[in-house]
Design a protein around this motif. Structure first.
Motif, PDB file in Angstrom:
ATOM      1  N   ILE A 179      14.607  -3.446  14.718  1.00 22.42           N
ATOM      2  CA  ILE A 179      14.948  -2.724  15.948  1.00 22.42           C
ATOM      3  C   ILE A 179      14.875  -1.208  15.778  1.00 22.42           C
ATOM      4  CG2 ILE A 179      16.371  -4.589  16.854  1.00 22.42           C
ATOM      5  CD1 ILE A 179      18.842  -3.060  15.966  1.00 22.42           C
ATOM      6  N   THR A 180      14.733  -0.720  14.538  1.00 21.18           N
ATOM      7  CA  THR A 180      14.696   0.746  14.320  1.00 21.18           C
ATOM      8  C   THR A 180      13.582   1.140  13.351  1.00 21.18           C
ATOM      9  OG1 THR A 180      16.381   0.507  12.598  1.00 21.18           O
ATOM     10  CG2 THR A 180      17.149   1.113  14.810  1.00 21.18           C
ATOM     11  N   PRO A 181      12.331   0.917  13.696  1.00 22.09           N
ATOM     12  CA  PRO A 181      11.242   1.211  12.743  1.00 22.09           C
ATOM     13  C   PRO A 181      10.610   2.590  12.873  1.00 22.09           C
ATOM     14  CG  PRO A 181      10.358  -0.003  14.585  1.00 22.09           C
ATOM     15  CD  PRO A 181      11.836   0.179  14.872  1.00 22.09           C
ATOM     16  N   LEU A 182      10.996   3.387  13.878  1.00 22.69           N
ATOM     17  CA  LEU A 182      10.206   4.578  14.206  1.00 22.69           C
ATOM     18  C   LEU A 182      10.161   5.611  13.094  1.00 22.69           C
ATOM     19  CD1 LEU A 182      10.896   5.241  18.001  1.00 22.69           C
ATOM     20  CD2 LEU A 182       9.154   3.841  16.905  1.00 22.69           C
ATOM     21  N   THR A 183      11.311   5.904  12.463  1.00 23.68           N
ATOM     22  CA  THR A 183      11.279   6.935  11.419  1.00 23.68           C
ATOM     23  C   THR A 183      10.568   6.442  10.164  1.00 23.68           C
ATOM     24  OG1 THR A 183      13.587   6.311  10.960  1.00 23.68           O
ATOM     25  CG2 THR A 183      13.218   8.386  12.117  1.00 23.68           C
ATOM     26  N   ALA A 184      10.660   5.148   9.860  1.00 31.83           N
ATOM     27  CA  ALA A 184       9.935   4.616   8.702  1.00 31.83           C
ATOM     28  C   ALA A 184       8.430   4.756   8.908  1.00 31.83           C
ATOM     29  CB  ALA A 184      10.302   3.156   8.476  1.00 31.83           C
ATOM     30  N   VAL A 185       7.966   4.459  10.125  1.00 29.79           N
ATOM     31  CA  VAL A 185       6.549   4.623  10.436  1.00 29.79           C
ATOM     32  C   VAL A 185       6.128   6.086  10.252  1.00 29.79           C
ATOM     33  CG1 VAL A 185       4.829   4.540  12.292  1.00 29.79           C
ATOM     34  CG2 VAL A 185       6.434   2.635  11.975  1.00 29.79           C
ATOM     35  N   LYS A 186       6.986   7.004  10.699  1.00 32.94           N
ATOM     36  CA  LYS A 186       6.664   8.423  10.560  1.00 32.94           C
ATOM     37  C   LYS A 186       6.618   8.836   9.100  1.00 32.94           C
ATOM     38  CE  LYS A 186       5.680  12.479  12.088  1.00 32.94           C
ATOM     39  NZ  LYS A 186       4.386  12.728  12.811  1.00 32.94           N
ATOM     40  N   VAL A 187       7.527   8.328   8.277  1.00 34.30           N
ATOM     41  CA  VAL A 187       7.518   8.647   6.843  1.00 34.30           C
ATOM     42  C   VAL A 187       6.184   8.218   6.224  1.00 34.30           C
ATOM     43  CG1 VAL A 187       8.522   8.050   4.604  1.00 34.30           C
ATOM     44  CG2 VAL A 187      10.009   8.634   6.520  1.00 34.30           C
ATOM     45  N   PHE A 188       5.683   7.040   6.603  1.00 31.35           N
ATOM     46  CA  PHE A 188       4.409   6.582   6.048  1.00 31.35           C
ATOM     47  C   PHE A 188       3.245   7.415   6.576  1.00 31.35           C
ATOM     48  CE2 PHE A 188       6.831   3.214   4.336  1.00 31.35           C
ATOM     49  CZ  PHE A 188       6.062   2.620   3.348  1.00 31.35           C
ATOM     50  N   GLU A 189       3.344   7.873   7.816  1.00 36.17           N
ATOM     51  CA  GLU A 189       2.309   8.788   8.326  1.00 36.17           C
ATOM     52  C   GLU A 189       2.268  10.057   7.485  1.00 36.17           C
ATOM     53  OE1 GLU A 189       3.207   9.530  12.393  1.00 36.17           O
ATOM     54  OE2 GLU A 189       2.572   7.545  13.091  1.00 36.17           O
ATOM     55  N   LEU A 190       3.436  10.547   7.100  1.00 36.47           N
ATOM     56  CA  LEU A 190       3.501  11.767   6.298  1.00 36.47           C
ATOM     57  C   LEU A 190       3.056  11.521   4.859  1.00 36.47           C
ATOM     58  CD1 LEU A 190       6.883  13.182   7.676  1.00 36.47           C
ATOM     59  CD2 LEU A 190       4.559  13.912   8.269  1.00 36.47           C
ATOM     60  N   MET A 191       3.444  10.386   4.280  1.00 35.77           N
ATOM     61  CA  MET A 191       3.007  10.069   2.918  1.00 35.77           C
ATOM     62  C   MET A 191       1.492   9.913   2.865  1.00 35.77           C
ATOM     63  SD  MET A 191       5.903   7.661   1.097  1.00 35.77           S
ATOM     64  CE  MET A 191       5.642   6.222   2.140  1.00 35.77           C
ATOM     65  N   ASP A 192       0.903   9.460   3.973  1.00 35.67           N
ATOM     66  CA  ASP A 192      -0.549   9.289   4.040  1.00 35.67           C
ATOM     67  C   ASP A 192      -1.287  10.626   3.941  1.00 35.67           C
ATOM     68  OD1 ASP A 192      -2.828   7.478   4.503  1.00 35.67           O
ATOM     69  OD2 ASP A 192      -3.053   8.568   6.387  1.00 35.67           O
ATOM     70  N   GLN A 193      -0.568  11.711   4.194  1.00 34.71           N
ATOM     71  CA  GLN A 193      -1.166  13.051   4.126  1.00 34.71           C
ATOM     72  C   GLN A 193      -1.025  13.691   2.741  1.00 34.71           C
ATOM     73  OE1 GLN A 193       0.574  15.362   7.349  1.00 34.71           O
ATOM     74  NE2 GLN A 193       0.469  13.610   8.749  1.00 34.71           N
ATOM     75  N   THR A 194      -0.524  12.935   1.778  1.00 32.25           N
ATOM     76  CA  THR A 194      -0.334  13.455   0.416  1.00 32.25           C
ATOM     77  C   THR A 194      -1.327  12.790  -0.540  1.00 32.25           C
ATOM     78  OG1 THR A 194       1.271  11.780  -0.302  1.00 32.25           O
ATOM     79  CG2 THR A 194       2.123  13.672   0.962  1.00 32.25           C
ATOM     80  N   ASP A 195      -1.170  13.059  -1.829  1.00 29.56           N
ATOM     81  CA  ASP A 195      -2.057  12.494  -2.842  1.00 29.56           C
ATOM     82  C   ASP A 195      -1.569  11.155  -3.385  1.00 29.56           C
ATOM     83  OD1 ASP A 195      -3.822  14.666  -2.738  1.00 29.56           O
ATOM     84  OD2 ASP A 195      -2.610  15.838  -4.147  1.00 29.56           O
ATOM     85  N   LEU A 196      -0.641  10.515  -2.705  1.00 33.43           N
ATOM     86  CA  LEU A 196      -0.192   9.195  -3.124  1.00 33.43           C
ATOM     87  C   LEU A 196      -1.362   8.216  -3.004  1.00 33.43           C
ATOM     88  CD1 LEU A 196       2.361   7.510  -3.947  1.00 33.43           C
ATOM     89  CD2 LEU A 196       2.575   6.928  -1.523  1.00 33.43           C
ATOM     90  N   PRO A 197      -1.705   7.498  -4.082  1.00 37.84           N
ATOM     91  CA  PRO A 197      -2.868   6.595  -4.036  1.00 37.84           C
ATOM     92  C   PRO A 197      -2.711   5.493  -2.988  1.00 37.84           C
ATOM     93  CG  PRO A 197      -2.165   6.967  -6.310  1.00 37.84           C
ATOM     94  CD  PRO A 197      -1.100   7.559  -5.438  1.00 37.84           C
ATOM     95  N   LYS A 198      -3.825   5.112  -2.389  1.00 39.87           N
ATOM     96  CA  LYS A 198      -3.810   4.021  -1.424  1.00 39.87           C
ATOM     97  C   LYS A 198      -3.313   2.745  -2.109  1.00 39.87           C
ATOM     98  CE  LYS A 198      -7.629   5.706   1.464  1.00 39.87           C
ATOM     99  NZ  LYS A 198      -6.806   5.934   2.650  1.00 39.87           N
ATOM    100  N   GLY A 199      -2.475   2.005  -1.395  1.00 43.36           N
ATOM    101  CA  GLY A 199      -1.965   0.759  -1.932  1.00 43.36           C
ATOM    102  C   GLY A 199      -0.668   0.880  -2.689  1.00 43.36           C
ATOM    103  N   ALA A 200      -0.292   2.111  -3.046  1.00 48.39           N
ATOM    104  CA  ALA A 200       0.964   2.291  -3.771  1.00 48.39           C
ATOM    105  C   ALA A 200       2.164   2.130  -2.852  1.00 48.39           C
ATOM    106  CB  ALA A 200       0.997   3.659  -4.444  1.00 48.39           C
ATOM    107  N   ALA A 201       1.982   2.424  -1.564  1.00 49.81           N
ATOM    108  CA  ALA A 201       3.067   2.283  -0.590  1.00 49.81           C
ATOM    109  C   ALA A 201       2.541   1.550   0.635  1.00 49.81           C
ATOM    110  CB  ALA A 201       3.617   3.649  -0.197  1.00 49.81           C
ATOM    111  N   ASN A 202       3.215   0.467   1.001  1.00 54.83           N
ATOM    112  CA  ASN A 202       2.782  -0.377   2.114  1.00 54.83           C
ATOM    113  C   ASN A 202       3.966  -0.652   3.035  1.00 54.83           C
ATOM    114  OD1 ASN A 202      -0.072  -1.291   0.963  1.00 54.83           O
ATOM    115  ND2 ASN A 202       1.413  -1.458  -0.700  1.00 54.83           N
TER     116      ASN A 202
END
Length: 490
Positions: A179-202
């Motif tokens: 029921i409260t996913p919005l900020t988690a989705v935003k955190v992943f949007e922001l992590m996607d803009q860093t050098d964190l390798p694909k697949g390390a965070a899902n």
């Protein structure tokens, strides 16, 4: 326009194979603000497989601590740059006040910085086992970390798990509360803009009965960290026995706030209000049982009720609001049911107890600050976690009785003592069976201190160095400094 949310798997935003969507509601208005997919078992298993493959590839797990720290700092910077955005989303989706949501957003950035700093500190141990043998003790990542977070602190609880799990070198799969996913989705949007390798965070959105259960059962998940109710925690623990994965649980509470007759009255009243009404009482560590010594009981209750009447309840985006909405209709009805039970049990309803249906608040899930007095330890409102703006104020005679009442609970998450006699305060707080405690304060804590409870309040600890160790294996490496035949069988 209502936003349609997606999963985040292997660095890509993905639609769900299940076309059914869950409505995400603003609890202050009951408006639909987003629609989220119902993740399937197959999608969850695929995300776990991606996380495992990424871990085994070493693109993240084999990076040096300094390299991982640099990425964590990038994430921290992105969070800090977006504090206002994260605050808006948390207010809109959870219903908490802007002051609370902004504090959570700022602490989220600080948490990533803290774990980045730990990676640059000396670690490990060396033992001289004998003249010829040297033993090293090292910490290694566990593998795939399944992270399941609650709805009361959607942003902060996500970060409390993501930061140490990634710092340790694991790959992760996060399931936010449905029921409260919005900020988690935003955190992943922001992590996607860093050098964190694909697949390390899902990220998989969906229900606990499907996504959460799949994570807990999976033999490819090496550690599962869950924050939520004790009832669900038991199910997570049972499901995790399939591969005997490590389990970290931060569960419910019914925490005592003990106030002696020599306490500073204004300070005790102030913190006792903060202890239960912050977050609309939807906080696992809330001081929902206030124990007051008989000499000041009536005076304390009078002052407490007087100040509680002045708490301004309203939408979180209203700067004048001091207490926000209840997160959902289901939980709203559960709290009202407990209030009814309290009255039926014979407790005195000294304040509140009603839904607020004026000044435009009738559209949302708002409940008055509620105070029960003259309660006894056998009442359900004293024994069971209500998880709302409802406090029970109980009388005690002396130290011995205060400790007995305080520990007469299945839980052991938090507790506090108020007294101007520091020796007495320390005597009592040391006997309170709880993992998070205060003397002459409540709710104040920091990322450097471990968070977790005794008894049915959970297993393991979040935050601090203990929180990092929840996602690490401990290995001994024995080095023979003088390798030659041992002649054991001669």
């Amino acid at each position: 326009m209502v936003k349609v949310l997606k999963h985040y798997i292997n660095g890509n935003w993905a639609e769900s194979s299940d076309s059914e969507k869950m409505d995400i509601i603003n609890p202050a208005t009951r408006e639909v603000i987003a629609r989220a997919p119902k993740g399937t078992r197959e999608e969850t298993e695929e995300a776990i497989k991606i996380a495992k493959t990424t871990f085994e590839s070493g693109v993240w797990s084999c990076q040096s601590p300094q390299e991982r720290a640099a990425v964590l700092l990038q994430i921290a910077d992105k969070l800090q740059e977006n504090v206002d955005v994260l605050t808006d989303l948390e207010v809109e989706n959870n219903g908490k006040t802007r002051r609370e949501a902004q504090s959570d957003a700022e602490e989220a950035a600080a948490t990533f910085r803290y774990y980045a700093s730990l990676l640059n500190m000396p670690k490990g141990q060396v033992y001289e086992a004998s003249d010829d043998m040297q033993t090293l003790i090292v910490k290694e990542p566990m593998g795939v970390a399944g992270l399941i977070v609650p709805w009361n602190f959607p942003l902060l609880m996500s970060v409390w798990k993501i930061a140490p799990a990634l710092a340790a070198g694991n790959s992760i799969l996060l399931k936010p509360a449905e029921i409260t996913p919005l900020t988690a989705v935003k955190v992943f949007e922001l992590m996607d803009q860093t050098d964190l390798p694909k697949g390390a965070a899902n990220l998989i959105l969906g229900t606990g009965s499907v996504v959460g259960q799949t994570i807990a059962e999976s033999h490819d998940v090496d550690v599962v960290s869950f924050t939520g109710s004790t009832e669900v925690g038991r199910r997570i623990m049972q499901a995790a026995t399939g591969n005997l994965k490590k389990v970290s649980l931060e569960l419910g509470g019914k925490s005592p706030n003990i106030i002696f007759d020599d306490a500073d009255l204004e300070t005790a009243v102030d913190y006792a209000l903060f202890g239960i009404f912050m977050g609309s009482g939807q906080v696992c560590s809330s001081g929902s049982r206030v124990l007051v010594q008989e000499g000041i009981y009536d005076t304390f209750v009078e002052r407490y009720v007087e100040k509680a009447k002045g708490i301004r309840v309203g939408p979180g985006n209203d700067e004048h609001s001091q207490m926000g909405a209840i997160v959902s209709e289901k939980h709203f009805e559960s709290i009202l049911d407990y209030i009814r039970i309290g009255k039926e049990e014979g407790a005195t309803l000294a304040l509140g107890g009603n839904r607020i249906e004026k000044n435009g608040l009738e559209k949302g899930f708002f409940i008055e600050p509620t105070v029960f007095t003259h309660v006894t330890s056998d009442m359900r409102i004293v024994r069971e976690e209500i998880f709302g703006p409802v406090v029970a104020i109980q009388k005690f005679k002396d130290e011995e009785e205060a400790i007995k009442i305080a520990n007469d609970t299945d839980f052991g998450l938090a507790g506090a003592v108020f007294s101007t006699d520091q020796n007495k305060a320390m005597r009592v707080i040391k006997k309170v069976r709880a993992g998070i405690t205060w003397v002459n304060a409540y709710h104040l804590t920091n990322v450097q201190a471990p968070w977790g409870g005794y008894k049915q309040s959970g297993i393991g600890r979040s935050l601090s160095t203990y929180g990092l160790e929840e996602y690490q294996e401990t290995k001994q490496i024995n080095i023979n400094l003088d390798p030659k035949p041992i002649h054991w069988f001669e």
